[in-house]
Every structure is written in structure tokens, then in C-alpha cells.
Design a protein around this motif. Structure first.
Motif, PDB file in Angstrom:
ATOM      1  N   HIS A  27      51.327  25.480   8.386  1.00 16.61           N
ATOM      2  CA  HIS A  27      50.517  25.987   9.580  1.00 16.61           C
ATOM      3  C   HIS A  27      50.863  24.971  10.952  1.00 16.61           C
ATOM      4  O   HIS A  27      50.161  25.198  11.933  1.00 16.61           O
ATOM      5  CB  HIS A  27      49.048  25.590   9.205  1.00 16.61           C
ATOM      6  N   ASN A  28      51.610  24.439  10.718  1.00 14.22           N
ATOM      7  CA  ASN A  28      52.277  23.351  12.249  1.00 14.22           C
ATOM      8  C   ASN A  28      52.259  24.235  13.405  1.00 14.22           C
ATOM      9  O   ASN A  28      51.887  23.787  14.379  1.00 14.22           O
ATOM     10  CB  ASN A  28      53.602  22.756  11.759  1.00 14.22           C
ATOM     11  N   ASP A  29      53.278  25.059  13.258  1.00 10.12           N
ATOM     12  CA  ASP A  29      53.560  26.073  14.501  1.00 10.12           C
ATOM     13  C   ASP A  29      52.103  26.760  14.998  1.00 10.12           C
ATOM     14  O   ASP A  29      51.925  26.812  16.122  1.00 10.12           O
ATOM     15  CB  ASP A  29      54.769  27.114  14.171  1.00 10.12           C
ATOM     16  N   ASP A  30      51.554  27.453  14.007  1.00  6.88           N
ATOM     17  CA  ASP A  30      50.337  27.983  14.301  1.00  6.88           C
ATOM     18  C   ASP A  30      49.206  27.178  15.157  1.00  6.88           C
ATOM     19  O   ASP A  30      48.687  27.579  16.044  1.00  6.88           O
ATOM     20  CB  ASP A  30      49.689  28.541  13.345  1.00  6.88           C
ATOM     21  N   VAL A  31      49.194  25.794  14.546  1.00  2.00           N
ATOM     22  CA  VAL A  31      48.129  24.767  15.191  1.00  2.00           C
ATOM     23  C   VAL A  31      48.509  24.620  16.318  1.00  2.00           C
ATOM     24  O   VAL A  31      47.665  24.471  17.360  1.00  2.00           O
ATOM     25  CB  VAL A  31      48.134  23.687  14.176  1.00  2.00           C
ATOM     26  N   MET A  32      49.878  24.476  16.722  1.00  2.00           N
ATOM     27  CA  MET A  32      50.442  24.175  18.096  1.00  2.00           C
ATOM     28  C   MET A  32      50.083  25.172  18.759  1.00  2.00           C
ATOM     29  O   MET A  32      49.988  25.177  20.194  1.00  2.00           O
ATOM     30  CB  MET A  32      51.573  23.418  18.017  1.00  2.00           C
ATOM     31  N   ALA A  33      50.300  26.746  18.454  1.00  2.00           N
ATOM     32  CA  ALA A  33      49.867  27.630  19.225  1.00  2.00           C
ATOM     33  C   ALA A  33      48.596  27.860  19.720  1.00  2.00           C
ATOM     34  O   ALA A  33      48.332  28.304  20.629  1.00  2.00           O
ATOM     35  CB  ALA A  33      50.574  28.977  18.634  1.00  2.00           C
ATOM     36  N   GLU A  34      47.918  27.443  18.607  1.00  2.00           N
ATOM     37  CA  GLU A  34      46.174  27.362  19.035  1.00  2.00           C
ATOM     38  C   GLU A  34      45.908  26.266  19.974  1.00  2.00           C
ATOM     39  O   GLU A  34      45.156  26.770  20.766  1.00  2.00           O
ATOM     40  CB  GLU A  34      45.434  26.980  17.592  1.00  2.00           C
ATOM     41  N   ALA A  35      46.639  25.369  20.019  1.00  3.37           N
ATOM     42  CA  ALA A  35      46.300  24.057  21.096  1.00  3.37           C
ATOM     43  C   ALA A  35      46.734  24.760  22.369  1.00  3.37           C
ATOM     44  O   ALA A  35      46.016  24.297  23.402  1.00  3.37           O
ATOM     45  CB  ALA A  35      46.947  22.932  20.636  1.00  3.37           C
ATOM     46  N   THR A  36      47.702  25.419  22.473  1.00  5.62           N
ATOM     47  CA  THR A  36      48.306  25.813  23.782  1.00  5.62           C
ATOM     48  C   THR A  36      47.483  26.827  24.247  1.00  5.62           C
ATOM     49  O   THR A  36      47.094  26.960  25.330  1.00  5.62           O
ATOM     50  CB  THR A  36      49.758  26.491  23.544  1.00  5.62           C
ATOM     51  N   SER A  37      47.024  28.004  23.226  1.00  4.24           N
ATOM     52  CA  SER A  37      46.164  29.031  23.774  1.00  4.24           C
ATOM     53  C   SER A  37      44.742  28.417  24.078  1.00  4.24           C
ATOM     54  O   SER A  37      44.071  28.885  24.981  1.00  4.24           O
ATOM     55  CB  SER A  37      45.932  29.853  22.506  1.00  4.24           C
ATOM     56  N   THR A  38      44.335  27.340  23.374  1.00  6.25           N
ATOM     57  CA  THR A  38      42.924  26.585  23.796  1.00  6.25           C
ATOM     58  C   THR A  38      43.171  26.257  25.120  1.00  6.25           C
ATOM     59  O   THR A  38      42.256  26.162  26.005  1.00  6.25           O
ATOM     60  CB  THR A  38      42.690  25.409  23.071  1.00  6.25           C
ATOM     61  N   VAL A  39      44.162  25.420  25.624  1.00  2.89           N
ATOM     62  CA  VAL A  39      44.199  24.849  26.853  1.00  2.89           C
ATOM     63  C   VAL A  39      44.588  26.002  27.880  1.00  2.89           C
ATOM     64  O   VAL A  39      43.735  26.087  28.998  1.00  2.89           O
ATOM     65  CB  VAL A  39      45.460  23.847  27.105  1.00  2.89           C
ATOM     66  N   ALA A  40      45.299  26.996  27.817  1.00  3.21           N
ATOM     67  CA  ALA A  40      45.568  28.050  28.695  1.00  3.21           C
ATOM     68  C   ALA A  40      44.416  28.890  28.797  1.00  3.21           C
ATOM     69  O   ALA A  40      43.827  29.058  29.903  1.00  3.21           O
ATOM     70  CB  ALA A  40      46.686  28.819  28.284  1.00  3.21           C
ATOM     71  N   GLY A  41      43.652  29.295  27.697  1.00  2.60           N
ATOM     72  CA  GLY A  41      42.501  29.957  27.731  1.00  2.60           C
ATOM     73  C   GLY A  41      41.397  29.502  28.417  1.00  2.60           C
ATOM     74  O   GLY A  41      40.505  29.827  29.110  1.00  2.60           O
ATOM     75  N   GLY A  42      41.427  28.061  28.029  1.00  3.59           N
ATOM     76  CA  GLY A  42      40.247  27.232  28.726  1.00  3.59           C
ATOM     77  C   GLY A  42      40.349  27.387  30.137  1.00  3.59           C
ATOM     78  O   GLY A  42      39.176  27.561  30.968  1.00  3.59           O
ATOM     79  N   LEU A  43      41.351  26.965  30.661  1.00  3.16           N
ATOM     80  CA  LEU A  43      41.632  26.832  32.147  1.00  3.16           C
ATOM     81  C   LEU A  43      41.406  28.383  32.914  1.00  3.16           C
ATOM     82  O   LEU A  43      40.850  28.446  33.876  1.00  3.16           O
ATOM     83  CB  LEU A  43      42.963  26.302  32.602  1.00  3.16           C
ATOM     84  N   ARG A  44      41.916  29.281  32.183  1.00  3.18           N
ATOM     85  CA  ARG A  44      41.783  30.645  32.782  1.00  3.18           C
ATOM     86  C   ARG A  44      40.165  31.064  32.714  1.00  3.18           C
ATOM     87  O   ARG A  44      39.693  31.682  33.620  1.00  3.18           O
ATOM     88  CB  ARG A  44      42.463  31.795  31.716  1.00  3.18           C
ATOM     89  N   ASN A  45      39.497  30.768  31.709  1.00  5.76           N
ATOM     90  CA  ASN A  45      38.132  31.193  31.478  1.00  5.76           C
ATOM     91  C   ASN A  45      37.220  30.433  32.559  1.00  5.76           C
ATOM     92  O   ASN A  45      36.302  30.835  33.199  1.00  5.76           O
ATOM     93  CB  ASN A  45      37.405  30.759  30.087  1.00  5.76           C
ATOM     94  N   VAL A  46      37.770  29.226  32.886  1.00  2.00           N
ATOM     95  CA  VAL A  46      37.027  28.518  34.053  1.00  2.00           C
ATOM     96  C   VAL A  46      37.148  29.040  35.284  1.00  2.00           C
ATOM     97  O   VAL A  46      36.268  29.218  36.171  1.00  2.00           O
ATOM     98  CB  VAL A  46      37.453  26.853  34.117  1.00  2.00           C
ATOM     99  N   MET A  47      38.496  29.643  35.582  1.00  2.00           N
ATOM    100  CA  MET A  47      38.990  30.365  36.718  1.00  2.00           C
ATOM    101  C   MET A  47      38.147  31.574  36.872  1.00  2.00           C
ATOM    102  O   MET A  47      37.701  31.996  37.888  1.00  2.00           O
ATOM    103  CB  MET A  47      40.415  30.583  36.677  1.00  2.00           C
ATOM    104  N   ALA A  48      37.949  32.306  35.704  1.00  2.00           N
ATOM    105  CA  ALA A  48      37.361  33.618  35.673  1.00  2.00           C
ATOM    106  C   ALA A  48      35.913  33.182  36.102  1.00  2.00           C
ATOM    107  O   ALA A  48      35.147  34.422  36.557  1.00  2.00           O
ATOM    108  CB  ALA A  48      37.407  34.381  34.415  1.00  2.00           C
ATOM    109  N   GLY A  49      35.316  32.226  35.607  1.00  2.43           N
ATOM    110  CA  GLY A  49      33.905  31.796  36.006  1.00  2.43           C
ATOM    111  C   GLY A  49      33.681  31.298  37.499  1.00  2.43           C
ATOM    112  O   GLY A  49      32.645  30.926  37.594  1.00  2.43           O
ATOM    113  N   GLY A  50      34.809  31.409  38.192  1.00  2.34           N
ATOM    114  CA  GLY A  50      34.615  30.791  39.657  1.00  2.34           C
ATOM    115  C   GLY A  50      34.942  29.315  39.582  1.00  2.34           C
ATOM    116  O   GLY A  50      34.460  28.722  40.830  1.00  2.34           O
ATOM    117  N   GLY A  51      35.276  28.824  38.835  1.00  2.27           N
ATOM    118  CA  GLY A  51      35.646  27.328  38.666  1.00  2.27           C
ATOM    119  C   GLY A  51      36.876  26.542  39.087  1.00  2.27           C
ATOM    120  O   GLY A  51      37.151  25.632  38.569  1.00  2.27           O
TER     121      GLY A  51
END
Length: 219
Positions: A27-51
Motif C-alpha cells: 500500500h506504500n504507493d497508494d498511501v502516498m498518492a492518497e496524501a498527495t490527493s488530500t493536500v491538492a484536493g484540500g487546497l482546491r476545495n478551499v479555493m472552490a469555497g472562496g477561501g
């Protein structure tokens, strides 16, 4: 930019994930992909909310926190945006990869703040053209640099930091504009771009969205 973010996560993930016996090797690669997705998705969602302003503040306040004596990662963990990302990754690790809560929390609380701290440092390095706030925001809004006003040229988000945080002595407009650009217009365009980016991925039928995209970077 997302591929470079994934490489950054892999750098911090060597000890936190790869050398961590609590994370199954398969699961090593998948966990790091999840972490990358979490950071990118988190920032994008904040932007989408006007943040956008919250993100600009996050990237600026690391220096102020370090000057006060606390480390960048400890300061980041107190940020609600970062706490949200940590909680999201813990949920993914316990639900999708069946890790126990303590192990998942250890991975998330180490990996997410360190990755964000590293990302912030790199965007603040004038000699590192691969990591800029412009490229980061562009990659999460489905485009490159934004041009908020017709004929106004390309806006530099790195320069926007001083406008939001009060640096400089020529703020006579209450932060409403910057070099001919209206900040509220910039926020609106970033918000629309992030929302459209989310919508386009949802319509693509890829299912996993950012995660599937990032998994494509695994070699």
C-alpha cells in the motif's frame, strides 16, 4: 505541478510510509498518492469555497510562526485547513486501507504538515521555478496564470501575499486592489476555476478524480 507535489510527498514518505512497518508494503504507493490527493484536493476545495485568502495566509504565516520560535509543522497542525486534511487522510487510511486509528493518525499527522511545510518553503524559494504559487493555483483551477482584468497582464499570486498580510506601506485601498488588479475579482475567478475543475473531473467518469490522476505518476 501535481506530479512534483507527488514527488515531494514521496520524499517525506520514505520514513513515514515506506520504512513504517505499520503500513503494508503493497500500500506504500497508494498511501502516498492518497496524501498527495488530500493536500491538492484540500487546497482546491478551499479555493472552490472562496477561501483563496486563507491559502495565501497559510503560505505567508509559516515565516511569521518560525520567527516566533515554533516550528513550521507544529504551527501548521494548529491551522483548521491542515487539521481538516489530516482528518481526511486518517479516514482514508482507516477505511480504505484498514489501518488502525493510532497508526493512521501517526502517518497523517507526520506526513501532511511536513509536505505542506516543504511545499511552502519551495514556493518561497525564488530560485525554484518548479514550485510557485502561480503554478500551484493554476494546476488546481484547471489553468495557468489568471488574467483578472482585460489588458491587465498576468497576475503574480506570489506578490499577492504582501497585500493580504499587510506588508508594505502603500496599502491605501484596504486590500481591494493590487497593481491594477481587483483582489475580489481574483478570488472570484480562482473560486470559479476550482469549482469548474472539480466539475470537470466528476464528469470525466474516472471515478477517483485526483487520486486516479495522481496514481498515474507512480513509476
Amino acid at each position: 505541478m501535481l506530479d512534483k507535489l507527488f514527488d515531494l510527498v514521496k520524499g517525506f514518505g520514505q520514513k513515514t510510509v515506506v520504512e513504517n512497518t505499520e503500513v503494508p508494503n503493497e500500500h506504500n504507493d497508494d498511501v502516498m498518492a492518497e496524501a498527495t490527493s488530500t493536500v491538492a484536493g484540500g487546497l482546491r476545495n478551499v479555493m472552490a469555497g472562496g477561501g483563496l485568502e486563507s491559502i495565501i495566509s497559510l503560505f505567508q504565516n509559516r515565516n511569521q510562526s518560525n520567527a516566533g520560535g515554533s516550528t513550521g509543522t507544529n504551527s501548521l497542525l494548529k491551522n483548521p485547513m491542515v487539521s481538516m486534511m489530516v482528518g481526511h487522510l486518517i479516514s482514508k487510511l482507516t477505511g480504505k486501507y484498514k489501518m488502525n486509528t493510532a497508526s493512521a493518525s501517526n502517518v497523517a499527522t507526520n506526513l501532511i504538515p511536513n509536505v505542506l511545510d516543504g511545499l511552502i518553503q519551495k514556493t518561497q524559494d525564488p530560485n525554484n521555478s518548479d514550485f510557485t504559487l502561480d503554478k500551484l493555483i493554476g494546476s488546481l483551477t484547471g489553468g495557468g496564470n489568471l488574467t483578472p482584468q482585460q489588458g491587465g497582464g498576468v497576475f503574480n499570486f506570489q506578490d499577492l501575499i504582501s497585500k493580504f498580510t499587510g506588508e508594505g506601506n502603500n496599502r491605501n485601498d484596504g486590500g481591494a486592489s493590487s497593481g491594477g488588479f481587483n483582489i475580489q475579482d481574483i478570488i472570484s475567478k480562482v473560486t470559479d476555476g476550482a469549482r469548474n475543475n472539480i466539475g470537470n473531473q466528476n464528469q470525466s467518469g474516472s471515478g477517483g478524480g485526483l487520486f486516479d490522476l495522481i496514481k498515474g505518476f507512480i513509476k
